[in-house]
Design a protein around this motif. Sequence first.
Motif, PDB file in Angstrom:
ATOM      1  N   UNK A  78       0.790  -1.084  -0.064  1.00 22.22           N
ATOM      2  CA  UNK A  78       0.031  -0.009  -0.032  1.00 22.22           C
ATOM      3  C   UNK A  78       0.723   1.294  -0.017  1.00 22.22           C
ATOM      4  N   UNK A  79       2.213   1.152   0.529  1.00 19.28           N
ATOM      5  CA  UNK A  79       2.983   2.268   0.572  1.00 19.28           C
ATOM      6  C   UNK A  79       3.303   2.560  -0.982  1.00 19.28           C
ATOM      7  N   UNK A  80       3.521   1.459  -1.697  1.00 23.74           N
ATOM      8  CA  UNK A  80       3.797   1.532  -3.186  1.00 23.74           C
ATOM      9  C   UNK A  80       2.791   2.372  -3.866  1.00 23.74           C
ATOM     10  N   UNK A  81       1.481   2.258  -3.296  1.00 23.34           N
ATOM     11  CA  UNK A  81       0.362   3.072  -3.944  1.00 23.34           C
ATOM     12  C   UNK A  81       0.102   4.440  -3.832  1.00 23.34           C
ATOM     13  N   UNK A  82       1.094   5.130  -2.900  1.00 22.58           N
ATOM     14  CA  UNK A  82       0.918   6.538  -2.637  1.00 22.58           C
ATOM     15  C   UNK A  82       1.129   7.588  -3.875  1.00 22.58           C
ATOM     16  N   UNK A  83       2.273   7.133  -4.765  1.00 17.31           N
ATOM     17  CA  UNK A  83       2.099   7.633  -6.249  1.00 17.31           C
ATOM     18  C   UNK A  83       0.898   7.544  -6.859  1.00 17.31           C
ATOM     19  N   UNK A  84       0.150   6.891  -6.801  1.00 16.36           N
ATOM     20  CA  UNK A  84      -1.270   6.746  -7.424  1.00 16.36           C
ATOM     21  C   UNK A  84      -2.051   7.750  -6.718  1.00 16.36           C
ATOM     22  N   UNK A  85      -2.118   7.818  -5.324  1.00 20.72           N
ATOM     23  CA  UNK A  85      -3.050   8.521  -4.795  1.00 20.72           C
ATOM     24  C   UNK A  85      -2.537   9.945  -4.827  1.00 20.72           C
ATOM     25  N   UNK A  86      -1.186  10.528  -5.279  1.00 25.74           N
ATOM     26  CA  UNK A  86      -0.921  11.694  -5.586  1.00 25.74           C
ATOM     27  C   UNK A  86      -1.326  12.039  -6.780  1.00 25.74           C
ATOM     28  N   UNK A  87      -1.293  11.141  -7.868  1.00 25.88           N
ATOM     29  CA  UNK A  87      -1.661  11.576  -9.293  1.00 25.88           C
ATOM     30  C   UNK A  87      -3.231  11.651  -9.081  1.00 25.88           C
ATOM     31  N   UNK A  88      -3.940  10.792  -8.386  1.00 23.34           N
ATOM     32  CA  UNK A  88      -5.371  11.012  -8.355  1.00 23.34           C
ATOM     33  C   UNK A  88      -5.862  12.331  -7.828  1.00 23.34           C
ATOM     34  N   UNK A  89      -5.233  12.722  -6.765  1.00 26.64           N
ATOM     35  CA  UNK A  89      -5.663  13.942  -6.023  1.00 26.64           C
ATOM     36  C   UNK A  89      -5.097  15.095  -6.808  1.00 26.64           C
ATOM     37  N   UNK A  90      -4.404  15.310  -7.578  1.00 29.12           N
ATOM     38  CA  UNK A  90      -3.804  16.324  -8.224  1.00 29.12           C
ATOM     39  C   UNK A  90      -4.295  16.735  -9.473  1.00 29.12           C
ATOM     40  N   UNK A  91      -4.916  15.558  -9.977  1.00 33.90           N
ATOM     41  CA  UNK A  91      -5.476  15.722 -11.797  1.00 33.90           C
ATOM     42  C   UNK A  91      -6.757  16.114 -11.586  1.00 33.90           C
ATOM     43  N   UNK A 117      -7.161   7.761   1.325  1.00 30.30           N
ATOM     44  CA  UNK A 117      -7.275   7.677   2.807  1.00 30.30           C
ATOM     45  C   UNK A 117      -7.142   6.163   2.974  1.00 30.30           C
ATOM     46  N   UNK A 118      -7.877   5.436   1.984  1.00 32.33           N
ATOM     47  CA  UNK A 118      -7.778   3.834   2.009  1.00 32.33           C
ATOM     48  C   UNK A 118      -6.523   3.362   1.969  1.00 32.33           C
ATOM     49  N   UNK A 119      -5.919   3.913   1.065  1.00 36.53           N
ATOM     50  CA  UNK A 119      -4.362   3.208   0.674  1.00 36.53           C
ATOM     51  C   UNK A 119      -3.428   3.563   1.881  1.00 36.53           C
ATOM     52  N   UNK A 120      -3.592   4.749   2.686  1.00 35.02           N
ATOM     53  CA  UNK A 120      -2.892   5.320   3.864  1.00 35.02           C
ATOM     54  C   UNK A 120      -3.218   4.532   4.982  1.00 35.02           C
ATOM     55  N   UNK A 121      -4.556   4.214   5.319  1.00 35.54           N
ATOM     56  CA  UNK A 121      -5.115   3.376   6.354  1.00 35.54           C
ATOM     57  C   UNK A 121      -4.638   2.153   6.219  1.00 35.54           C
ATOM     58  N   UNK A 122      -4.518   1.237   5.012  1.00 38.89           N
ATOM     59  CA  UNK A 122      -3.949   0.048   5.192  1.00 38.89           C
ATOM     60  C   UNK A 122      -2.701   0.052   5.162  1.00 38.89           C
ATOM     61  N   UNK A 123      -1.744   1.019   4.911  1.00 39.91           N
ATOM     62  CA  UNK A 123      -0.554   1.134   4.809  1.00 39.91           C
ATOM     63  C   UNK A 123       0.049   1.146   6.444  1.00 39.91           C
ATOM     64  N   UNK A 124      -0.969   1.878   7.245  1.00 39.09           N
ATOM     65  CA  UNK A 124      -0.512   2.120   8.515  1.00 39.09           C
ATOM     66  C   UNK A 124      -1.163   0.890   9.438  1.00 39.09           C
ATOM     67  N   UNK A 125      -2.043   0.316   9.108  1.00 34.09           N
ATOM     68  CA  UNK A 125      -2.796  -0.484   9.907  1.00 34.09           C
ATOM     69  C   UNK A 125      -2.125  -1.650   9.821  1.00 34.09           C
ATOM     70  N   UNK A 126      -1.374  -1.989   8.668  1.00 32.22           N
ATOM     71  CA  UNK A 126      -0.410  -3.230   8.700  1.00 32.22           C
ATOM     72  C   UNK A 126       0.806  -3.025   9.666  1.00 32.22           C
TER      73      UNK A 126
END
Length: 268
Positions: free
Chosen positions: A118-131, A147-156
């Motif tokens: 899920x950490x690897x999905x943070x660039x995807x989150x950046x692209x989504x929220x900036x486009x 939020x979902x990506x960050x939640x699962x990265x931290x909950x694990x």
Amino acid sequence: GQRDEEEAHHILETFAFYLSEPLSKERVEAFSDGVYAIVATLLILDICEDNVPDPREVEEKFHGSLLEALSQYGRNYLAYFGSFVTIGLLWFVHHSLFFYVTKATRLMGLLNILSLAFIGGLPLAYQLTSEFAEKSHNEIEAIQVSCVITFFASIFQFAIWTTALLHEKETLHPFARYGGKEHAFMFAKLALYPCVSLGAFFLTCLLSEFSTEIFHLMQIVIPFAFLALRIFVRISLTVIKSVMSLSRRKVVLLEEEEACLSPTETLS
């Protein structure tokens, strides 16, 4: 039937033993640092490739003002800093977590890989929220995905700490076990990001005008929340210790007064 039950019990014991087998802590940390470094590099490559104004456009549209041209990409830069702060703090929490871990297990390694996925999905989150356009339905959904990506990265990461506590005598330093001050700090660090990401997710469900600017400013403010949380935990522990010491003093004084009284005074 009894034989089948014994075989099933033996399989479960073997599986549990397999998950608790030791794993090289150094290899886990090295692999994790590599993933964090690559993800952070992907963020800066994205912003350098897509958010740098063309020289001809600067001259024609903005009359040669580079700062004015860069201001057009303000939302993208804010998204970059918010995402980079998130990656940096998750790496900091990961570093703090494995600083207290003396021995990693296979289950901890598996949970760490899920967190890194899920950490690897943070660039995807950046692209989504900036486009996506401001105040649009897609913008809200992009924030929710982040939020979902960050939640699962931290909950694990939280799950790694919980797994280490199950065998704390073998996996954790003595001062980081149950009841210790560092255990309280670590628990607060690991609980912060899941709580913040869940809170932001539900805010987007309740408030349709929740914008990406608020979301990324929230990401940037979280380091100060880390600091405030540590101060709060220190103050709470100090207050608890002072209350316990006062109660102990009162008990000691009462015992001394009773010892000084004569038997007849004590009976009366």
